[in-house]
Design an enzyme around this catalytic site. Sequence first.
Site, PDB file in Angstrom:
ATOM      1  N   SER A  70       0.760  -1.367  -0.056  1.00 55.78           N
ATOM      2  CA  SER A  70      -0.037  -0.062  -0.128  1.00 55.78           C
ATOM      3  C   SER A  70       0.671   1.373  -0.105  1.00 55.78           C
ATOM      4  O   SER A  70       0.403   2.323  -0.310  1.00 55.78           O
ATOM      5  CB  SER A  70      -0.807   0.079   1.138  1.00 55.78           C
ATOM      6  OG  SER A  70      -0.305   0.285   2.324  1.00 55.78           O
ATOM      7  N   LYS A 140       0.808   4.996   6.739  1.00 48.06           N
ATOM      8  CA  LYS A 140       0.016   5.882   5.595  1.00 48.06           C
ATOM      9  C   LYS A 140       0.776   7.195   5.678  1.00 48.06           C
ATOM     10  O   LYS A 140       1.363   7.457   6.589  1.00 48.06           O
ATOM     11  CB  LYS A 140      -1.533   5.704   5.872  1.00 48.06           C
ATOM     12  CG  LYS A 140      -2.156   4.602   5.656  1.00 48.06           C
ATOM     13  CD  LYS A 140      -2.213   3.952   4.499  1.00 48.06           C
ATOM     14  CE  LYS A 140      -3.074   2.499   4.596  1.00 48.06           C
ATOM     15  NZ  LYS A 140      -2.733   1.613   3.370  1.00 48.06           N
TER      16      LYS A 140
END
Length: 255
Positions: A70, A140
């Site tokens: 990701s 993230k």
Amino acid sequence: MDTQAQHSERDRSSEPDAGSGERSRFSRTRARLASVLTWRRVLAGAVLATVALLLLSSYVVQPFLIPSRSMEPTLQVGDRVLVNKLAYRFGAEPERGDVVVFDGTGSFVREDLDANPLTGLVRGAASLGLAEPADTDFVKRVVGVGGDRVVCCDQQGRLAVNGTVVDEPYLYPGDTASRVPFDIVVSAGTLWMMGDHRSRSSDSRDHLGSPGGGMVPVERVTGRVDWLGWPPARVGSLTGTGAFGDVRAPGAAHG
């Protein structure tokens, strides 16, 4: 000297020396004691080293294993990053562009998931970078902070923050800012999080309809990813980004 005397002298010389036997037993006992003491020192040293490592990972720098794609190309599967847990301890807060590790309980995952009795064990191993992170831990990039309006996307597939279009050089090659359009205002005290590999990242966009709207409370942030610790070819500081340098503060956006 007669024969009897000679035999007598030989017999006496062949008898064991009582003092020598005592010294031998003492030497063996001393060696065993030294061996025991050495092992105790080794064990005590190992315990102290483990305690020091746990304290370091709890309060200063924590290793974190990257389990998914990701955050490619910035972070790759199998990377071990070092999370600076002091980055936001003394009044500083996450900024746009920071790569952070956070606990997604209540935002990315349901609250009851955190009640899993295995979570504590998983986090214990993960805190030393020995295992994959717990299901509630995520890495993230911060795209929006409290008060920001984040809109996606324009005709070139770019997002805008507070009216300023942002070019994101860290995106995975071929990805646009998002395939899912959105227009949100980040709540005070929360963050809007997105992965760099947008087409493979489950992030704030996937939780727009969840409680909290996909926004992560600042207090859930574990720390900032400042260094790469493994593999050896990638060891070094994590490169920062100037992508958000022109973004105005909330309330001062373009008209």
